[in-house]
Design an enzyme around this catalytic site. Structure first.
Site, short mmCIF file in Angstrom:
data_model
loop_
_atom_site.label_atom_id
_atom_site.label_comp_id
_atom_site.label_asym_id
_atom_site.label_seq_id
_atom_site.Cartn_x
_atom_site.Cartn_y
_atom_site.Cartn_z
N SER A 170 0.84 -1.19 0.00
CA SER A 170 0.00 0.00 0.00
C SER A 170 0.88 1.25 0.00
CB SER A 170 -0.86 -0.03 1.26
OG SER A 170 -1.47 1.20 1.46
N LYS A 202 28.63 -3.02 11.81
CA LYS A 202 28.36 -3.34 13.22
C LYS A 202 29.09 -4.64 13.56
CE LYS A 202 24.79 -5.37 16.11
NZ LYS A 202 23.42 -5.85 16.23
N ILE A 237 6.73 0.29 9.21
CA ILE A 237 7.07 0.62 10.60
C ILE A 237 8.25 1.60 10.65
CG2 ILE A 237 8.53 -1.44 10.97
CD1 ILE A 237 7.31 -1.49 13.83
N ALA A 256 19.37 -2.36 13.11
CA ALA A 256 20.57 -3.15 13.38
C ALA A 256 20.31 -4.61 13.00
CB ALA A 256 20.94 -3.06 14.85
N PRO A 304 30.24 -9.30 21.37
CA PRO A 304 30.78 -9.21 20.00
C PRO A 304 30.33 -10.38 19.13
CG PRO A 304 32.41 -10.16 21.45
CD PRO A 304 31.18 -9.95 22.29
C1 LIG Z 1 11.20 -0.07 18.37
C2 LIG Z 1 11.60 -1.10 17.34
C3 LIG Z 1 12.93 -1.26 17.03
C4 LIG Z 1 13.32 -2.24 16.10
N1 LIG Z 1 14.65 -2.45 15.88
C5 LIG Z 1 15.02 -3.48 15.08
C6 LIG Z 1 16.40 -3.76 14.86
O1 LIG Z 1 17.29 -3.09 15.37
N2 LIG Z 1 16.70 -4.81 14.08
C7 LIG Z 1 15.76 -5.58 13.50
O2 LIG Z 1 16.09 -6.56 12.82
N3 LIG Z 1 14.45 -5.29 13.62
C8 LIG Z 1 14.07 -4.28 14.42
N4 LIG Z 1 12.74 -4.01 14.56
C9 LIG Z 1 11.76 -4.78 13.80
C10 LIG Z 1 11.71 -4.26 12.38
O3 LIG Z 1 11.27 -2.92 12.36
C11 LIG Z 1 10.73 -5.09 11.53
O4 LIG Z 1 10.86 -6.44 11.82
C12 LIG Z 1 11.02 -4.92 10.06
O5 LIG Z 1 11.05 -3.58 9.71
C13 LIG Z 1 10.01 -5.64 9.22
O6 LIG Z 1 8.75 -5.02 9.33
P1 LIG Z 1 7.58 -5.59 8.42
O7 LIG Z 1 8.04 -5.57 7.01
O8 LIG Z 1 7.13 -6.86 9.00
O9 LIG Z 1 6.40 -4.54 8.64
P2 LIG Z 1 6.20 -3.06 8.06
O10 LIG Z 1 7.48 -2.35 7.84
O11 LIG Z 1 5.22 -2.41 8.97
O12 LIG Z 1 5.54 -3.27 6.64
C14 LIG Z 1 4.18 -3.60 6.47
C15 LIG Z 1 3.84 -3.46 5.01
O13 LIG Z 1 2.54 -4.00 4.78
C16 LIG Z 1 1.80 -3.10 3.96
N5 LIG Z 1 0.38 -3.32 4.21
C17 LIG Z 1 -0.25 -3.47 5.39
N6 LIG Z 1 -1.58 -3.64 5.19
C18 LIG Z 1 -1.77 -3.61 3.85
C19 LIG Z 1 -2.92 -3.71 3.02
N7 LIG Z 1 -4.15 -3.88 3.52
N8 LIG Z 1 -2.75 -3.61 1.68
C20 LIG Z 1 -1.53 -3.43 1.14
N9 LIG Z 1 -0.42 -3.33 1.88
C21 LIG Z 1 -0.53 -3.41 3.22
C22 LIG Z 1 2.31 -1.72 4.37
O14 LIG Z 1 2.03 -0.75 3.39
C23 LIG Z 1 3.81 -2.03 4.48
O15 LIG Z 1 4.40 -1.98 3.21
C24 LIG Z 1 12.33 -3.02 15.46
C25 LIG Z 1 10.98 -2.81 15.73
C26 LIG Z 1 10.60 -1.87 16.68
C27 LIG Z 1 9.15 -1.70 17.01
#
Ligand SMILES: Cc1cc2nc3c(=O)[nH]c(=O)nc-3n(C[C@H](O)[C@H](O)[C@H](O)COP(=O)(O)OP(=O)(O)OC[C@H]3O[C@@H](n4cnc5c(N)ncnc54)[C@H](O)[C@@H]3O)c2cc1C
Length: 528
Positions: A62, A101, A68, A73, A121
């Protein structure tokens, strides 16, 4: 008639399979965050190589539902993944604003005093049984910090040396293990650029309705707001925390781990780097009154955020504490507030849907494991691409394997808290309460009262966190943990292997992290 009986249903299975193998398997990935693009990339490369069937891979994302946008890292497996997916290291580094890193430094976790810091490490010493290096350290005054005694990489980190040598090393190779810090959006962009032209059909649209097959309950297609119908055989739910398919459509439950890990909120900020931060080839995790703060130096900025427990700290207090630590450079910088449920799906694979990334689960980011868990899920799937509709056995295997990986990460993160000696705030008293230890952690702590850690202490071999990772946390937090031996007056001598490796690193073949990452500033020496 001899031989075995072929039943009707087996006849049908074989016929179904033959038919299925002849037609391409249509895989639809919902979500274009890091998880969606990584999985799509895996399927378009490794999946195609390992499948007996033709595959089509379509990714729908979308442009109105935000990613997110945190997750900066990684752990060393990312190098293997990027190399396998065919990305050039230099391109990735430029596009993702990435730096190297090679450790996490834990600051203030053990006692909260000024000297309280140690590294976890990536380097590992060869497994030795009996482990004479460990025995010598345990049977001494333990006056040398464990990480500095055993790990050349932590010593090099203290001096801001890079893991990668000046000499032209091939992409993703180096004398020391390393991973990256990276901008989450830049990373997604880098993958999108590459795979939208290399085997992934890319559709930008918001899914508003999901069509189900009435008898099996399998998903047959996704319908988008602009009227497209995207049909598939297998659907990978990477829609982030909303779990559009696994949760909203199939209603698969979530197993919460909030009794073991208390943090459930984060507030994040992006600020300019100080000169010190720009040099660091490692992540810092600094303990705060109700959780901890990450510091991740990218090439152009510092990613930082406070991960805290909402039962112990309000949103306003968390932001205020974070800003107070950062000083004037955070003035006027907008903060992002995030909430999360620590845990994972009761089933990652249900019907013809597999949840990965945040849709599958989330363990707080203390050891940077979320992207690793996506890599693991994607590569696991590639080993068992279904050849037909009969994939119950794969689903069971997938669910068991992924639960095990999430449990492994949970144990290790939980271990950090229960090993802490801090009793200075309600949060630390609650988080370090031995009653909060997972069952596995409780077992390990009891064992290590009586004997040193070894490889035999862990139940299954495929692990991210080896006994050596546990040792770093154990002896970083509690230097005098017995392991069957008491701290005594014998002088702790430096370990010759570590000294030799550090000397070689310091001999100049490892430049500073900042210099190697390509942002050498005027007048800055190439070697520390
Ligand atoms: C505070 C915090 C710190 C973090 N730090 C780390 C870190 O240091 N290292 C690490 O490995 N991970 C970390 N993470 C986790 C990491 O952010 C996620 O695991 C990673 O970004 C993958 O996210 P995702 O792709 O699952 O979800 P998202 O990035 O949320 O992507 C979701 C996708 O789904 C799409 N979508 C949703 N609903 C629909 C719909 N109905 N129709 C079409 N599209 C839709 C959205 O548009 C988007 O493209 C952290 C998370 C948090 C909360």
């Amino acid at each position: 008639m001899g031989g075995f009986l072929v039943t009707d249903s087996t006849h049908h299975d074989i016929a179904d399979r033959a038919l299925a193998v002849a037609s391409p398997l249509r895989i639809v990935v919902l979500g274009g965050g890091s998880a969606g693009w990584l999985v799509a990339g895996y399927l378009a490369t490794l999946g195609r190589q390992s499948s007996v069937r033709q595959l089509t891979v379509t990714l729908v994302e979308s442009d109105t539902i935000a990613r997110i946008g945190v997750g900066e890292a990684t752990v060393p497996s990312i190098r293997g993944t990027l190399s396998l997916l065919g990305l050039r290291e230099e391109d990735f580094i430029n596009e993702a604003d990435a730096t190297y890193k090679q450790a996490i430094e834990f600051v203030g976790w053990s006692t909260g005093t000024d000297e309280d810091a140690f590294f976890h490490p990536f380097d590992k010493r060869p497994v030795a049984i009996p482990d004479t290096s460990l025995h010598r350290w345990l049977n001494s005054d333990r006056a040398i910090r464990w990480d500095h005694y055993i790990s050349p990489q932590s010593r090099l980190c203290s001096k801001n040396y890079s893991p990668k040598a000046d000499a032209p090393w091939p992409d993703y190779a180096s004398p020391l293990p390393y991973a990256y810090h990276m901008d989450a959006d830049g990373f997604g962009h880098s993958l999108r650029q590459h795979f939208a032209q290399n085997g992934v059909n890319h559709i930008v649209a918001t899914v508003k309705h999901v069509e189900l097959e009435p008898v099996s309950g399998n998903i047959t297609s996704l319908q988008t707001e602009d009227g497209q119908e995207i049909a598939g055989d297998l659907f990978i739910d990477c829609s982030g925390m909303r779990g559009q398919l696994i949760d909203k459509t199939l209603g698969v439950g979530y197993q919460s781990l909030s009794d073991k890990l208390l943090c459930d909120r984060a507030v994040a900020l992006r600020v300019p780097l100080t000169a010190d931060e720009a040099q660091r080839p490692y992540t810092r995790s600094v303990a705060m009154s109700s959780g901890w703060r990450w510091e991740i130096p990218l090439r152009s900025r510092l990613g930082t955020g406070y991960v805290y427990s909402s039962a112990h700290c309000s949103r306003e207090a968390a932001e205020q504490d974070l800003r107070a630590q950062l000083g004037a450079r955070a003035d006027g910088v907008p903060a992002r507030h995030l909430s999360f449920d620590v845990g994972y799906r009761e089933a990652f694979w249900s019907r013809n849907v597999i949840a990965m990334g945040m849709a599958g689960g989330f363990i707080e980011p203390l050891e940077s494991t979320a992207i690793y868990l996506v890599e693991a899920a994607a590569s696991l799937l590639c080993t068992m691409l279904p050849q037909g509709p009969h994939h119950t056995v794969f689903a069971q295997h997938f669910n068991r394997s992924m639960s095990q990986l999430y449990e492994e990460v949970t144990d290790f993160v939980n271990f950090h808290y229960v090993m802490s000696n801090r009793q200075d705030t309600d949060f630390w008293r609650d988080a370090s309460d031995p009653a909060r230890a997972t069952e596995n952690v409780r077992g390990l702590m009891a064992l290590w009262l009586e004997k040193p850690p070894t490889v035999f202490d862990f139940p299954y071999p495929f692990r991210l966190f080896s006994p050596q990772s546990y040792e770093h946390i154990l002896f970083g937090m509690k230097t005098s943990y017995p392991c069957g031996m008491t701290v005594n007056a014998r002088l702790c001598e430096p370990l010759p292997e570590t000294e030799k490796a550090v000397k070689e690193g310091l001999a100049g073949f490892l430049p500073t992290n900042r210099a190697l990452a390509g942002f050498r500033t005027k007048g800055e020496p190439e070697h520390a």
